[in-house]
Design an enzyme around this catalytic site. Structure first.
Site, PDB file in Angstrom:
ATOM      1  N   HIS A   1       0.850  -1.196   0.000  1.00 52.22           N
ATOM      2  CA  HIS A   1       0.000   0.000   0.000  1.00 52.22           C
ATOM      3  C   HIS A   1       0.882   1.241   0.000  1.00 52.22           C
ATOM      4  CE1 HIS A   1      -2.310   3.036   2.567  1.00 52.22           C
ATOM      5  NE2 HIS A   1      -2.939   3.011   1.400  1.00 52.22           N
TER       6      HIS A   1
ATOM      7  N   HIS B   1       2.400  11.121  -1.069  1.00 52.42           N
ATOM      8  CA  HIS B   1       1.461  10.695  -0.028  1.00 52.42           C
ATOM      9  C   HIS B   1       1.548  11.719   1.100  1.00 52.42           C
ATOM     10  CE1 HIS B   1      -0.143   7.659   3.100  1.00 52.42           C
ATOM     11  NE2 HIS B   1      -1.154   8.132   2.368  1.00 52.42           N
TER      12      HIS B   1
END
Length: 305
Positions: free
Chosen positions: A22, A97
């Protein structure tokens, strides 16, 4: 992760079990750069303070291993979010991110280097979030993808045709999933809807496992791959209560063993688990579990013949 046995090589990919990570690129994020365009305005204002960016890093990093290390550890599916840097001259694209990561080009070259050394290995690259990118940025990125992998790229095909044998015969090693309409203009870009990845969006491991069970039961029998996201997502209050501890110490370490136990109870095949992603993939031995479960599929295949 690949096997030389013929029966294994003929099983379609959507029935096999692959291990993924992930936010695969987040092993390094730049706490000195501006906060990314994937964040709210309020966060961007707060992040002008260097301490805030240090705290953000604790919650933005979801992996410890580099791409090369992940590949060596058996990861074959990569979850990718990308962005331009607003205000930067040129069209360079970065992983993102919360904070900016490395250049996408550098990551692609690292993966290609592994594939050059392991010509029978196959990877899935899932470009599923794009930020601050217009069509010219997309075309720049797509050209980078093509330059990195060239003939290794597998053109869009009926999902049920894609097996290891199919990939080996054509000398393909990379499937690119691109969640943007421009995929239609490039034969080597698979549409994002061929790689659904339902998201539980919970901090509760019991709710997560129930969600994974439910979505597996609802997956398409044919025509797509399927990602089971075995991840817990912090709420704002989670971060506020555990500001300094970060994602790994707050949610991941104490829940990964229960998630692994769930994985061990699964079975690949039609309507079975296909790709599973998690945070900090090296913390438990997912790879050995995946290999063992694929062996179960082989046993079923051999017993049927």
């Amino acid at each position: 992760m690949c096997s030389g046995r013929i029966s294994f090589s003929k099983i379609i990919f959507s029935w096999l079990f692959f291990l993924g990570s992930h936010d695969s690129f987040s092993y390094w994020v730049d706490e000195k750069s501006p906060v990314g365009p994937d964040q709210a305005k309020a966060i961007k204002r707060l992040a002008r303070i260097s301490l805030v960016r240090k705290i953000m890093k604790k919650w933005s990093v979801t992996q410890n291993l580099t791409f090369k290390e992940q590949l060596e550890g058996g990861i074959r599916y990569f979850d990718l979010r990308v962005s331009s840097k607003p205000g930067e001259i040129g069209q360079e694209i970065y992983f993102i991110h919360g904070l900016f990561g490395i250049k996408v080009w550098d990551g692609l070259k690292e993966m290609n280097s592994f594939l050059e050394q392991h010509p029978k290995e196959v990877i899935f690259l899932d470009f599923n979030h794009f930020y601050a990118m217009d069509d010219s940025h997309h075309r720049f990125l797509i050209n980078r993808i093509h330059s990195a992998f060239e003939s290794k790229l597998c053109c869009v095909e009926c999902v049920e045709y894609v097996t290891l044998l199919y990939m080996w015969e054509k000398k393909h090693q990379v499937l690119i999933f691109y969640h943007h309409p421009l995929y239609q203009e490039y034969p080597f870009l698979w549409p994002g809807n061929k790689m659904p990845a339902p998201w539980a969006n919970t901090t509760n491991v019991h709710k997560l496992l129930q969600f994974l069970e439910t979505t597996l039961g609802e997956r398409s029998r044919y025509g797509t791959f399927h990602v089971s996201q075995a991840i817990l997502t912090p709420r704002v209050k989670t971060i506020a209560w555990h500001l300094i501890r970060g994602l790994k110490n707050t949610l991941v370490l104490r829940n990964l063993p229960m998630i692994l136990n769930w994985v061990k109870a699964q079975k690949p095949g039609v309507m079975g688990v296909n790709i599973i992603t998690s945070d900090f993939v090296e913390l438990v031995d997912f790879a050995a579990t995946v290999i063992a479960l694929n062996d179960l599929l082989l046993e079923d295949d051999e017993s049927a013949t």
